[in-house]
Design a protein around this motif. Structure first.
Motif, mmCIF file in Angstrom:
data_model
loop_
_atom_site.group_PDB
_atom_site.id
_atom_site.type_symbol
_atom_site.label_atom_id
_atom_site.label_comp_id
_atom_site.label_asym_id
_atom_site.label_seq_id
_atom_site.Cartn_x
_atom_site.Cartn_y
_atom_site.Cartn_z
ATOM 1 N N ALA A 65 3.258 8.223 -1.931
ATOM 2 C CA ALA A 65 2.255 8.198 -2.996
ATOM 3 C C ALA A 65 2.299 6.882 -3.757
ATOM 4 C CB ALA A 65 2.486 9.371 -3.939
ATOM 5 N N GLU A 66 3.507 6.370 -4.008
ATOM 6 C CA GLU A 66 3.630 5.100 -4.712
ATOM 7 C C GLU A 66 3.077 3.962 -3.867
ATOM 8 O OE1 GLU A 66 4.112 2.484 -7.658
ATOM 9 O OE2 GLU A 66 4.286 4.670 -7.790
ATOM 10 N N ASP A 67 3.311 3.984 -2.540
ATOM 11 C CA ASP A 67 2.699 2.988 -1.649
ATOM 12 C C ASP A 67 1.182 2.995 -1.812
ATOM 13 O OD1 ASP A 67 5.183 2.349 -0.554
ATOM 14 O OD2 ASP A 67 4.937 3.690 1.176
ATOM 15 N N CYS A 68 0.615 4.195 -1.852
ATOM 16 C CA CYS A 68 -0.836 4.338 -1.952
ATOM 17 C C CYS A 68 -1.347 3.788 -3.279
ATOM 18 C CB CYS A 68 -1.227 5.802 -1.780
ATOM 19 S SG CYS A 68 -3.005 6.082 -1.657
ATOM 20 N N ARG A 69 -0.646 4.053 -4.360
ATOM 21 C CA ARG A 69 -1.059 3.534 -5.667
ATOM 22 C C ARG A 69 -1.064 2.004 -5.665
ATOM 23 N NH1 ARG A 69 2.750 7.590 -7.513
ATOM 24 N NH2 ARG A 69 1.607 9.465 -8.155
ATOM 25 N N ARG A 70 0.006 1.419 -5.108
ATOM 26 C CA ARG A 70 0.070 -0.047 -5.071
ATOM 27 C C ARG A 70 -1.050 -0.622 -4.214
ATOM 28 N NH1 ARG A 70 5.981 0.703 -5.052
ATOM 29 N NH2 ARG A 70 5.911 0.799 -2.771
ATOM 30 N N LEU A 71 -1.323 0.026 -3.078
ATOM 31 C CA LEU A 71 -2.370 -0.461 -2.190
ATOM 32 C C LEU A 71 -3.746 -0.345 -2.849
ATOM 33 C CD1 LEU A 71 -3.366 -1.532 0.474
ATOM 34 C CD2 LEU A 71 -3.157 0.771 1.457
ATOM 35 N N ARG A 72 -4.009 0.759 -3.530
ATOM 36 C CA ARG A 72 -5.286 0.923 -4.230
ATOM 37 C C ARG A 72 -5.456 -0.159 -5.289
ATOM 38 N NH1 ARG A 72 -6.410 6.783 -6.542
ATOM 39 N NH2 ARG A 72 -8.086 5.546 -7.488
ATOM 40 N N HIS A 73 -4.377 -0.441 -6.025
ATOM 41 C CA HIS A 73 -4.440 -1.474 -7.061
ATOM 42 C C HIS A 73 -4.752 -2.834 -6.447
ATOM 43 C CE1 HIS A 73 -3.505 -3.495 -10.833
ATOM 44 N NE2 HIS A 73 -2.745 -4.330 -10.149
ATOM 45 N N SER A 74 -4.096 -3.163 -5.348
ATOM 46 C CA SER A 74 -4.342 -4.452 -4.689
ATOM 47 C C SER A 74 -5.748 -4.516 -4.106
ATOM 48 C CB SER A 74 -3.310 -4.679 -3.587
ATOM 49 O OG SER A 74 -2.021 -4.882 -4.115
ATOM 50 N N ALA A 75 -6.203 -3.406 -3.520
ATOM 51 C CA ALA A 75 -7.526 -3.391 -2.900
ATOM 52 C C ALA A 75 -8.632 -3.622 -3.921
ATOM 53 C CB ALA A 75 -7.741 -2.066 -2.170
ATOM 54 N N ALA A 76 -8.404 -3.159 -5.149
ATOM 55 C CA ALA A 76 -9.424 -3.313 -6.188
ATOM 56 C C ALA A 76 -9.684 -4.775 -6.518
ATOM 57 C CB ALA A 76 -8.995 -2.554 -7.445
ATOM 58 N N ALA A 77 -8.680 -5.637 -6.273
ATOM 59 C CA ALA A 77 -8.826 -7.053 -6.600
ATOM 60 C C ALA A 77 -8.988 -7.930 -5.362
ATOM 61 C CB ALA A 77 -7.611 -7.523 -7.403
ATOM 62 N N ALA A 78 -9.018 -7.322 -4.182
ATOM 63 C CA ALA A 78 -9.044 -8.087 -2.934
ATOM 64 C C ALA A 78 -10.465 -8.191 -2.359
ATOM 65 C CB ALA A 78 -8.111 -7.445 -1.916
ATOM 66 N N ARG A 79 -10.656 -9.184 -1.501
ATOM 67 C CA ARG A 79 -11.925 -9.332 -0.781
ATOM 68 C C ARG A 79 -11.726 -9.260 0.727
ATOM 69 N NH1 ARG A 79 -14.557 -13.613 -0.535
ATOM 70 N NH2 ARG A 79 -12.902 -15.108 -1.059
ATOM 71 N N ARG A 80 -10.604 -9.801 1.220
ATOM 72 C CA ARG A 80 -10.395 -9.876 2.660
ATOM 73 C C ARG A 80 -9.051 -9.236 3.020
ATOM 74 N NH1 ARG A 80 -11.622 -16.266 2.967
ATOM 75 N NH2 ARG A 80 -10.035 -16.102 1.346
ATOM 76 N N ALA A 81 -9.113 -8.264 3.893
ATOM 77 C CA ALA A 81 -7.910 -7.530 4.286
ATOM 78 C C ALA A 81 -7.669 -7.667 5.779
ATOM 79 C CB ALA A 81 -8.035 -6.049 3.921
ATOM 80 N N VAL A 82 -6.398 -7.728 6.134
ATOM 81 C CA VAL A 82 -5.987 -7.677 7.541
ATOM 82 C C VAL A 82 -5.073 -6.470 7.705
ATOM 83 C CG1 VAL A 82 -4.676 -8.792 9.388
ATOM 84 C CG2 VAL A 82 -6.202 -10.155 7.929
ATOM 85 N N VAL A 83 -5.388 -5.636 8.668
ATOM 86 C CA VAL A 83 -4.558 -4.490 9.010
ATOM 87 C C VAL A 83 -3.828 -4.831 10.298
ATOM 88 C CG1 VAL A 83 -4.494 -2.046 9.600
ATOM 89 C CG2 VAL A 83 -6.124 -2.874 7.893
ATOM 90 N N VAL A 84 -2.510 -4.854 10.244
ATOM 91 C CA VAL A 84 -1.701 -5.192 11.416
ATOM 92 C C VAL A 84 -1.286 -3.890 12.086
ATOM 93 C CG1 VAL A 84 0.369 -6.354 12.254
ATOM 94 C CG2 VAL A 84 -0.866 -7.268 10.270
ATOM 95 N N GLY A 85 -1.863 -3.617 13.237
ATOM 96 C CA GLY A 85 -1.582 -2.394 13.969
ATOM 97 C C GLY A 85 -2.807 -1.498 14.031
ATOM 98 N N GLY A 86 -3.196 -1.134 15.238
ATOM 99 C CA GLY A 86 -4.404 -0.339 15.434
ATOM 100 C C GLY A 86 -4.114 1.073 15.873
ATOM 101 N N GLY A 87 -3.031 1.670 15.343
ATOM 102 C CA GLY A 87 -2.790 3.080 15.598
ATOM 103 C C GLY A 87 -3.661 3.930 14.691
ATOM 104 N N PHE A 88 -3.350 5.224 14.624
ATOM 105 C CA PHE A 88 -4.188 6.112 13.825
ATOM 106 C C PHE A 88 -4.149 5.742 12.349
ATOM 107 C CE2 PHE A 88 -3.839 8.838 17.613
ATOM 108 C CZ PHE A 88 -5.177 9.145 17.778
ATOM 109 N N ILE A 89 -2.957 5.473 11.800
ATOM 110 C CA ILE A 89 -2.883 5.095 10.384
ATOM 111 C C ILE A 89 -3.598 3.768 10.151
ATOM 112 C CG2 ILE A 89 -1.340 4.398 8.529
ATOM 113 C CD1 ILE A 89 -1.461 7.370 8.926
ATOM 114 N N GLY A 90 -3.368 2.796 11.021
ATOM 115 C CA GLY A 90 -4.039 1.515 10.868
ATOM 116 C C GLY A 90 -5.550 1.643 10.897
#
Length: 402
Positions: free
Chosen positions: A134-159
């Motif tokens: 849950a804490e990972d998710c909170r940090r990611l949501r916070h970062s996503a709110a200020a981001a424009r370009r994202a790279v996801v490393v890994g194309g499994g189901f979670i990726g």
């Protein structure tokens, strides 16, 4: 609970307060278990559901989903202890060591410590995320709110799920996958190509067949350098390279560890009175004669029921249900039954419509798996054919009749 120096043989300690651990406690009580149950969780969060983290929770569409109201654990007769990490297991003394310097003794032990995500080695800049808690998710949501370009490393189901969520949040998203296509090892080339088309149709860039050389940036990530020397600009990176079972605390205990805690078909580990459930558990499958570690929501629930019955009554009558999981990406639900794999002897894909697919996987002339894209009815019609040995040709004939 009885004194730590004198545990009752009926006392159960469950290490891991995720879905598998909570459901084990619940099933024990539902089955009439009257002894003490202690549930130990490493996180300070009361137990919650993980699958929504990469989807609705990340997108801000819903709050964290609790597995139970926190006030009801006492009503259930479960001693819920949060913020404690198991550090050792003493089988002779029947005790689990904890990171606060204390230990707790047990009559029966259920290992439910789950798995942790693999990280990129040597990366120490802000803006690079893993997603498990849950804490990972909170940090990611916070970062996503200020981001424009994202790279996801890994194309499994979670990726793929995270990529879809970030794209729906309005970010420019690129997925980097070392294999020739996302999920190709599970789905095979035909369906993995559908995954590529699905994401590209929603604006995601797919870079497949290439790996990551380095993460660029000083204090904060600025890009991802690939093995061909090209750089993908990024102010947000999510690493989705799979998980490894949390078994380090069991080192030297004497339990058999092989890609998780090795168990028989009823969740018994190599020491009498010790069991394992969920992502950390590698169960023997009498249908295949092999051991499997399933990282699925439904498998955690199914295993919890079997282990509870084993503790209560000895050997359960029925084997585990056919493994099942799902993945939501945009408006497509991918569902899987059994053990689909690109290495199957035969893969037959039935196109039910422009967007609906049903794939069947056969090994040695027998049906071993089925995958559907937005085809829940067709997938579930395959369940009985996977529960009992079914010739692959008979399964294909059934699919052709849908």
């Amino acid at each position: 609970m009885t004194s730590p120096d004198d545990p009752s043989p009926d006392d159960v300690v469950i290490v891991g307060a995720g879905l598998a651990g909570v459901r084990t406690a619940e099933r024990l009580r539902e089955g009439g278990f009257a002894g003490a149950i202690t549930l130990i969780g490493e996180e300070t969060e009361p137990p919650y559901d993980r699958p929504p983290l990469s989807k609705q929770v990340l997108r801000g569409e819903r709050e964290l989903v609790r597995l139970r109201d926190p006030d009801t654990y006492a009503d259930l007769g479960v001693d819920l202890r949060l913020g404690l990490r198991a550090t050792s297991l003493d089988l002779d003394g029947r005790a689990v060591g904890l990171d606060d310097g204390t230990s707790i003794r047990f009559g029966a032990l259920v290992v439910a410590t789950g798995a942790r995500p693999r990280a990129l080695g040597g990366v120490d800049v802000d803006g690079v995320h893993l997603l498990r808690s849950a804490e990972d998710c909170r940090r990611l949501r916070h970062s996503a709110a200020a981001a424009r370009r994202a790279v996801v490393v890994g194309g499994g189901f979670i990726g793929c799920e995270v990529a879809a969520s970030l794209r729906l949040l309005g970010l420019d998203v690129t997925v980097v996958e070392m294999a020739s296509a996302p999920l190709v090892g599970v789905l095979g080339e035909r369906l993995s190509a559908d995954v590529v088309r699905l994401h590209e149709a929603n604006g995601v860039t797919m870079r497949c067949g290439i790996g990551v050389d380095a993460i660029e940036g000083d204090a904060h990530v600025t890009g991802v350098r690939l093995l061909d020397g090209s750089v993908l600009p990024a102010d947000l990176v999510v690493v989705g390279l799979g998980v490894t079972p949390v078994v380090e605390w069991l080192a030297g205990s004497g339990l058999t560890i092989d890609n998780g805690v090795s168990c028989d078909a009823h969740g018994r580990a190599s020491d009498p009175g010790v069991y394992a459930v969920g992502d950390v558990a590698s169960w023997h499958d009498p249908r295949t004669g092999m051991a499997h570690r399933f990282e699925h929501w439904t498998s955690a629930v199914d295993q919890a029921g079997v282990v509870a019955e084993t503790i209560l009554n000895g050997k359960p009558d029925a084997p585990l249900p056919v493994p099942y999981f799902w993945s939501d990406q945009y408006k497509v639900k991918i569902q899987s039954l059994g053990l689909p794999s690109a290495s199957a002897d035969e893969i037959v894909v039935r196109e039910l419509s422009d967007t609906k697919r049903l794939a069947l996987y056969g090994v040695d002339g027998m049906l071993v798996g089925a995958v559907g894209f937005s085809s829940p009815s067709a997938v579930m019609k395959m369940r009985p054919m996977l529960s009992d040995p079914t010739p692959f040709t008979a399964a294909v004939n059934r699919a052709n009749a849908l």
